[in-house]
Design a protein around this motif. Structure first.
Motif, PDB file in Angstrom:
ATOM      1  N   MET A   1       0.816  -1.216   0.000  1.00 14.84           N
ATOM      2  CA  MET A   1       0.000   0.000   0.000  1.00 14.84           C
ATOM      3  C   MET A   1       0.847   1.262   0.000  1.00 14.84           C
ATOM      4  SD  MET A   1      -2.961  -1.156   2.643  1.00 14.84           S
ATOM      5  CE  MET A   1      -3.777   0.428   2.681  1.00 14.84           C
ATOM      6  N   THR A   2       2.053   1.206  -0.554  1.00 14.28           N
ATOM      7  CA  THR A   2       2.864   2.423  -0.631  1.00 14.28           C
ATOM      8  C   THR A   2       3.151   2.743  -2.084  1.00 14.28           C
ATOM      9  OG1 THR A   2       4.838   1.083  -0.436  1.00 14.28           O
ATOM     10  CG2 THR A   2       4.009   2.088   1.572  1.00 14.28           C
TER      11      THR A   2
ATOM     12  N   ALA B   1      -8.501  -1.539   0.108  1.00 17.60           N
ATOM     13  CA  ALA B   1      -7.078  -1.256   0.287  1.00 17.60           C
ATOM     14  C   ALA B   1      -6.261  -1.669  -0.929  1.00 17.60           C
ATOM     15  CB  ALA B   1      -6.553  -1.976   1.529  1.00 17.60           C
ATOM     16  N   GLY B   2      -6.910  -2.346  -1.878  1.00 17.56           N
ATOM     17  CA  GLY B   2      -6.178  -2.801  -3.055  1.00 17.56           C
ATOM     18  C   GLY B   2      -5.460  -4.105  -2.827  1.00 17.56           C
TER      19      GLY B   2
ATOM     20  N   ARG C   1      -2.168   8.768  -7.266  1.00 17.07           N
ATOM     21  CA  ARG C   1      -1.990   7.656  -6.345  1.00 17.07           C
ATOM     22  C   ARG C   1      -3.245   6.806  -6.290  1.00 17.07           C
ATOM     23  NH1 ARG C   1       0.717   9.346  -0.823  1.00 17.07           N
ATOM     24  NH2 ARG C   1       2.657  10.255  -1.552  1.00 17.07           N
TER      25      ARG C   1
ATOM     26  N   GLY D   1      -5.324   2.629  -2.280  1.00 18.25           N
ATOM     27  CA  GLY D   1      -4.530   1.939  -1.261  1.00 18.25           C
ATOM     28  C   GLY D   1      -3.372   2.783  -0.776  1.00 18.25           C
ATOM     29  N   GLU D   2      -2.798   3.572  -1.676  1.00 12.84           N
ATOM     30  CA  GLU D   2      -1.650   4.394  -1.292  1.00 12.84           C
ATOM     31  C   GLU D   2      -2.054   5.622  -0.485  1.00 12.84           C
ATOM     32  OE1 GLU D   2       0.700   3.000  -5.283  1.00 12.84           O
ATOM     33  OE2 GLU D   2       0.177   5.111  -5.072  1.00 12.84           O
TER      34      GLU D   2
ATOM     35  N   ALA E   1      -4.558   5.245   1.837  1.00 10.43           N
ATOM     36  CA  ALA E   1      -5.366   4.689   2.916  1.00 10.43           C
ATOM     37  C   ALA E   1      -4.479   4.000   3.949  1.00 10.43           C
ATOM     38  CB  ALA E   1      -6.372   3.689   2.351  1.00 10.43           C
ATOM     39  N   HIS E   2      -4.944   4.045   5.187  1.00  6.12           N
ATOM     40  CA  HIS E   2      -4.350   3.229   6.237  1.00  6.12           C
ATOM     41  C   HIS E   2      -5.162   1.952   6.356  1.00  6.12           C
ATOM     42  CE1 HIS E   2      -1.097   5.209   8.173  1.00  6.12           C
ATOM     43  NE2 HIS E   2      -1.740   6.346   8.278  1.00  6.12           N
ATOM     44  N   TYR E   3      -4.482   0.834   6.451  1.00  8.53           N
ATOM     45  CA  TYR E   3      -5.206  -0.418   6.655  1.00  8.53           C
ATOM     46  C   TYR E   3      -4.739  -1.014   7.974  1.00  8.53           C
ATOM     47  CZ  TYR E   3      -6.414  -5.345   6.147  1.00  8.53           C
ATOM     48  OH  TYR E   3      -6.882  -6.611   6.361  1.00  8.53           O
TER      49      TYR E   3
ATOM     50  N   ARG F   1      -2.826   9.923   6.212  1.00 10.41           N
ATOM     51  CA  ARG F   1      -3.499   9.416   5.017  1.00 10.41           C
ATOM     52  C   ARG F   1      -4.989   9.664   5.196  1.00 10.41           C
ATOM     53  NH1 ARG F   1      -0.682   3.920   2.723  1.00 10.41           N
ATOM     54  NH2 ARG F   1       1.299   4.867   2.183  1.00 10.41           N
TER      55      ARG F   1
END
Lengths: 221, 200, 243
Positions: free
Chosen positions: A85-86, B49-50, B68, B71-72, B74-76, B144
């Motif tokens: 997720m980065t 979140a992808g 972006r 997911g990039e 977002a906090h999961y 995020r």
């Protein structure tokens, strides 16, 4: 710290602390090299002849057998989710992880090679030749092994399957590694086999992380 | 900022977990996900979140950074805490703060979740609740806009729950979005909830 | 004072603090005297002064084996009585034993160099020491692989005892293997006949090595106890904190 240097520091710390895998590879290498004379006999001229091959085989197995936890440890504790997720490209992250693994596992093998060369009755020039070829070749082994580690991620007991998948891919590196070491021992300059060995490592460094990142992205479920 | 899903479906291991799912929420809103076990709460969060591919439907996220993925941004917060037991508490949070380009230093994030006195203790010695607090530190260390929380209350004691509620209220006030799978009340106001389950 | 009194880690610490300077001092004196004797000892009629490396090589070999013996006794203490100090002894002895084994290997290799023309031949004795070294390294790796010290201690204790049973078998096998292949060199290191003029320096050096081993072991045990206290304190801190 930039994201990638933070990742490198973290990987090295995890590998070198208690429970980490650093130096187990070099211990495996030492053990394999010690075992072989028990099988083929202590004849020094014979050992001298097959020495480079033994060192290369030992280093190859030690590089690959230690790779199975490289990604699966991150999957088990949930770190892999966050890594995905980065905005750092996954292939770059994997390349850094593989490089950290090489620093803690592959580089000790290279450093141990001259000492193990003594056990196999190699003279100084031969020991240096083998060490140089290992220095050039082992990063390629790690990057190739990375693909297997990514492919077998979701499997139980993936370690053994990983070796079966990856070992055939390492044959070119083995051929040109031993060939360039033998050429150097024979007195001829390192020449084309060594250039091909370096090229194989560079190809591995490009293909390995990308293939591994595709394997991870498509293996998600 | 607006996050919406239309006709979302998720398939795992050949089984349809949910299908035809619609939702939308705006900046400053929270959406609790409820429903029985196996209804697909966790799957929906991972999908957003992808981390899981959607079998059908589309997700729209307007007002975020266009280059972006969701997911990039977002906090999961999943069931696993993404900790390395070999590292200390501070080393763990500092790594994520650097790796995910956080804005807050590791020790400030630890102070926010009440863990600063354990900064130099190996993460292996933490209790389940302390590990969870350490995951929460990630939410404050790295900015995020979207928070995807899977059972954020699990194994948290009262004081940690209060910290979490305050963090969530703060996040909503700044215009963030929260989607949280939960069994227990979150301690924040939410207009409506999304109930998952086949018995609809 | 009965030995059981030192079984308490706190008592052991005060005992170690009191005894360590004396043992360390004695080790320095005896080793210095031993080296003085070695310098004065006659050289070998064939090998000259090279043979004097024996005075380091042979005591290290003895100590290498003795350290495994100490660990085996500690292993019994771990498995039978579950004694924490036995764990500490076993763990502290590993790197020291490995170091003496390495000294034995290196000196043996240097000693053999003029004779063999190479640093290493697969001589039965040296090869057995190499296998012993591998087992020390494996044991060290096992200790490092498990975070919980008492679990690590039990695993390591079993490996130590298995090793103690297997080492003679390994040594026998290696010797048989070696005679089978009739090695290129017939020279054997540390032969059984030792000239009496060499015996005194050898025994003094061995005593010095033994004192050195004791010093190192006590210091390492003390460090290990401190390390465990730090670990306990950190766990207590985590337990005492919120959450």
């Amino acid at each position: 710290m930039t994201p990638l240097s933070a990742l490198l520091v973290r990987e090295i710390r995890v590998a070198t602390r208690i429970g980490g895998g650093a130096l187990i590879g070099v211990l495996f290498f030492l053990t394999v090299v010690t075992l072989i004379p028990f099988a083929i006999g202590p004849d020094l001229t014979l050992l001298k002849r097959v020495g480079p091959a033994i060192l290369w085989l030992g280093a190859l197995l030690a590089s690959l057998l230690t790779l199975d936890r490289l990604i699966s440890a991150d999957q088990e504790d949930g770190s892999l989710d966050l890594i995905l997720m980065t905005d750092t490209p996954l292939a770059v992250t994997l390349a850094v992880k593989a490089f950290a693994h090489w620093l803690t596992t592959g580089l000790p093998l290279v450093i141990a090679a001259p000492i193990l060369s003594l056990l196999l009755n190699l003279d100084l020039a031969a020991a240096m030749a083998v060490t140089l070829t290992l220095l050039a070749g082992t990063p390629g082994l790690t990057f190739t092994g990375l693909i297997g580690a990514a492919l077998t991620l979701s499997l139980r007991r993936g370690g053994l399957l990983m070796s079966v998948l990856v070992l055939p891919l390492t044959i070119p590196t083995l051929i040109f590694g031993v060939a360039s070491a033998s050429a150097a021992i024979g007195g001829t300059p390192l020449g084309p086999p060594f250039a091909i060995l370096c090229a194989l490592t560079l190809i591995g460094a490009v293909i390995g992380p990308f293939a591994a990142s595709w394997a991870l992205r498509h293996g998600q479920e | 900022m607006m996050l919406s899903g239309k006709g979302l479906a998720c398939q795992r291991g050949g089984r349809m977990v949910f299908s035809g799912l619609d939702f939308s929420l705006r900046a400053g809103q929270a959406l609790p996900l409820t429903g029985p076990n196996g209804a697909g709460k966790s799957s929906l969060l991972r999908l957003l979140a992808g981390l899981l591919p959607a079998a059908a439907g589309r997700i729209d996220f307007k007002g975020g950074s266009p280059e972006r993925s969701l997911g990039e941004q977002a906090h999961y917060l999943g069931h696993q805490d993404a900790l390395k037991t070999q590292l200390t508490v501070l080393e763990n949070i500092s790594f994520w703060a650097s790796y995910m380009r956080g804005t807050l230093a590791g020790d400030d994030a630890l102070t926010a979740v009440g863990l600063c006195e354990l900064a130099n203790v190996p993460a292996a010695y933490l209790s389940a609740g302390q590990r969870r607090r350490l995951s929460l530190a990630r939410l404050v260390a790295i900015q995020r806009p979207v928070w995807l929380l899977d059972e954020p209350n699990a194994s948290l004691d009262d004081s940690a729950q209060k910290i979490l509620s305050a963090m969530m209220r703060d996040h909503l006030k700044r215009g963030g979005l929260i989607i949280a799978a939960t069994h227990a009340p979150l301690g924040i106001k939410s207009a409506r909830e999304l109930r998952l389950g086949r018995a609809r | 004072m009965a030995i059981i009194n030192f079984a308490n880690p706190a008592r052991f610490l005060t005992f170690a603090d009191r005894v360590l300077p004396w043992v360390a001092g004695a080790a320095v004196l005896v080793l210095a005297y031993g080296l003085y004797l070695v310098v004065g000892a006659p050289g070998d009629y064939q090998q000259g002064d090279t043979a004097k490396i024996m005075f380091i090589h042979v005591p290290s070999a003895w100590l290498a084996m003795m350290a495994w013996g100490v660990m085996s006794m500690a292993a019994l203490g771990t498995l039978v009585w579950r004694h924490p100090l036995a764990d500490v002894t076993a763990k502290a002895a590993v790197p020291i034993g490995a170091a003496f084994t390495l000294i034995c290997l290196v000196t043996g290799s240097l000693w053999g160099r003029p004779m063999w023309g190479t640093y290493w031949v697969w001589d039965a004795r040296l090869t057995s020491v190499l296998v012993l070294f591998l087992m020390y390294l494996g044991l060290a790796a096992l200790w490092r692989a498990i975070e919980d010290p008492s679990r690590a201690a039990r695993a390591a204790a079993i490996l130590t005892l298995v090793g103690a049973v297997n080492l003679p078998i390994i040594k026998f096998s290696v010797e048989w293997w070696n005679t089978l292949h009739q090695p290129a060199s017939v020279l054997r290191l540390g032969g059984s006949t030792i000239h009496p003029a060499l015996l005194t320096p050898l025994l003094v050096m061995a005593a010095g090595f033994l004192l050195l081993f004791t010093t190192l072991l006590l210091a390492a045990m003390r460090n290990e106890i401190f390390r465990r206290r730090i670990r306990t304190l950190q766990m207590m801190k985590a337990l005492g904190a919120r959450g």
